[in-house]
Structures are given as C-alpha cells and as structure tokens.
Design an enzyme around this catalytic site. Sequence first.
Site, short mmCIF file in Angstrom:
data_model
loop_
_atom_site.label_atom_id
_atom_site.label_comp_id
_atom_site.label_asym_id
_atom_site.label_seq_id
_atom_site.Cartn_x
_atom_site.Cartn_y
_atom_site.Cartn_z
N ASP A 29 70.68 27.73 55.05
CA ASP A 29 70.70 27.29 53.65
C ASP A 29 70.58 28.49 52.71
O ASP A 29 69.69 29.33 52.84
CB ASP A 29 69.55 26.32 53.39
CG ASP A 29 69.63 25.71 52.00
OD1 ASP A 29 70.42 24.77 51.82
OD2 ASP A 29 68.92 26.19 51.11
N ARG A 30 71.50 28.55 51.75
CA ARG A 30 71.57 29.69 50.85
C ARG A 30 70.39 29.71 49.87
O ARG A 30 69.78 30.76 49.64
CB ARG A 30 72.90 29.64 50.05
CG ARG A 30 74.13 30.10 50.83
CD ARG A 30 74.49 29.23 52.02
NE ARG A 30 74.74 27.83 51.63
CZ ARG A 30 74.67 26.79 52.46
NH1 ARG A 30 74.33 26.97 53.73
NH2 ARG A 30 74.91 25.56 52.05
N THR A 31 70.07 28.57 49.29
CA THR A 31 68.97 28.53 48.32
C THR A 31 67.65 28.92 48.97
O THR A 31 66.87 29.69 48.41
CB THR A 31 68.87 27.14 47.68
OG1 THR A 31 69.99 26.96 46.79
CG2 THR A 31 67.59 26.98 46.87
N CYS A 46 81.08 26.66 48.04
CA CYS A 46 79.62 26.68 47.89
C CYS A 46 79.31 27.69 46.80
O CYS A 46 79.60 28.88 46.96
CB CYS A 46 78.94 27.09 49.19
SG CYS A 46 77.16 27.36 49.01
N THR A 61 76.32 28.57 45.47
CA THR A 61 75.16 29.43 45.74
C THR A 61 75.55 30.61 46.62
O THR A 61 74.93 31.68 46.53
CB THR A 61 74.04 28.61 46.40
OG1 THR A 61 73.85 27.39 45.68
CG2 THR A 61 72.73 29.38 46.40
N ALA A 62 76.59 30.45 47.44
CA ALA A 62 77.07 31.55 48.28
C ALA A 62 77.59 32.72 47.46
O ALA A 62 77.72 33.84 47.99
CB ALA A 62 78.16 31.05 49.23
N THR A 98 71.88 24.60 41.89
CA THR A 98 70.71 24.72 42.76
C THR A 98 69.72 25.73 42.19
O THR A 98 70.07 26.58 41.35
CB THR A 98 71.11 25.21 44.16
OG1 THR A 98 71.66 26.54 44.06
CG2 THR A 98 72.11 24.27 44.83
N LYS A 154 73.65 15.69 50.06
CA LYS A 154 73.58 16.33 51.38
C LYS A 154 73.05 15.36 52.44
O LYS A 154 73.38 15.49 53.62
CB LYS A 154 72.70 17.59 51.33
CG LYS A 154 73.41 18.80 50.72
CD LYS A 154 72.54 20.03 50.82
CE LYS A 154 73.21 21.26 50.24
NZ LYS A 154 74.34 21.76 51.04
N CYS A 160 77.31 23.09 41.42
CA CYS A 160 77.02 22.99 42.85
C CYS A 160 78.09 22.09 43.44
O CYS A 160 78.40 21.04 42.87
CB CYS A 160 75.63 22.42 43.10
SG CYS A 160 75.30 22.08 44.86
#
Length: 238
Positions: free
Chosen positions: A47-49, A83, A85-86, A125, A165, A194
Amino acid sequence: MHTLGVIGGLGPMATAFFMQMVIEMTKADTDQEHIEMMIHNCPSIPDRTSYIVGHSSENPKVPMVEVGKHLVDYGAEVIAIPCITASYFYDELSREIPAPIINIIEETTNYLEIQNVKRVGLMATDGTVQSGLFQKSLQARNIEVILPEEHGQKDVMHLIYQNVKATKPAEMDRFQRVSEELRQKGAQVIVLGCTELSMIRRDEQIGAGYLDAMQVLAKCSVELCGTLKEEYHQLITR
C-alpha cells in the site's frame, strides 16, 4: 499506434475500470483499431499511503519498477499507472523504467489550467495529500487548492478503503458531506484525486463540477497511443 503498458492492481477495480475507459474513449470502428494494452495486475504491491505516512516499511517502488521493466520487455512503449498516490514515486520510477510514464498529476493540472479553473477542491488519500504533489503542481499554475478538514479527510479515506477497496457500496452521505464542505470553501471543481473514487463517479449520480483524474489519465493514454473520440475532450461533469 503505440503499445500501452499498465502497472495495475493499485487497486484491481480501478485497473479494470481504467481499461474500460481507454477502450470506450478510443475512436475505433473495428477490433484492430483499438490500442494494444499490456496490463500487469499486481495487487501484491504494498500500500502506497501506508508507506508514505510511515505506517509501513515496505517500499512499493521496488515491485512497481519490476513490473514496469517487465512490461517494457514485452513491448510496452508508454506506461500508465492507475494509482494517483503512486505519483509520489514518479521521479524514481521514471529513472528506472526505460519508457515514458504518464504523469497523472501533471496532466490533471494541465487540463484544469486549459479549462481556466482557479480554485480546486481535492479528494485524495492521506498519502497523496501529505506528499503535497497535487498542491505543488496546481499552485505552480496559480490554481488554489482546497482540502477537506480532518473529519472530511476521514470520510474520504473511509470511502476509498472501507467502501471501494472493500468492494462495498459507497456511502454517499460521506461523499456529499465532503463535496459540500469543499464547495462552501469556494471550489469551482472537485478533483477525484484517487482512482478508487472513479468508481463512485461510475456508479453514482455525483452531479456537476467534478474532474476524475483517472479519466484524465485514460484520455492522455489514448492520445499518446491511438485516437481520442471527440466527446472526451470535455471531462468535467455537467
């Protein structure tokens, strides 16, 4: 036409919807006129966050680079990552993956500037918000960014993680509550920042004045790899 590589699984539903959007937005009369896509749906990427806010030491950049290199090895000429956040890892990914990567944040900013939008509300996010990437990009073009207060941000995270999700219906009272807060603060357009929030746009009547950043990514992917249908030049909901 160029072959599009997709680093997917971040999350899986967003990846599936991204592919659908690319197909729907492509001007094609036959199967053969559609864009060739190579999609690696890799939900095991950490998970990025969680990594960005310091809740996890598992760096998602490492497997993303691996997936990107595999896509290029198989013929991908342009890379898309559904994505947002990526984007925190964009510079590192660009250095290590030998193909151009579409920058979803910069492309969204470009689109808003072209549309002469001056005040933007952001739903994203915690990782995207804390990284400041959207804020820096937008403010560099003199576009003011409005963020939810703490309770509103918790609603956004709930919608992303506990609803979309988790493959559960979106709690639209939360969505409307955050939207109302951002509108009251002066947001002309609310950016769905997001890719999970894209599913809410797909499934619900959200109303006017929203821009889905993943739809911007799909638009750019089609423009780089194929031919865009005319009706997709306008993306802000009406």
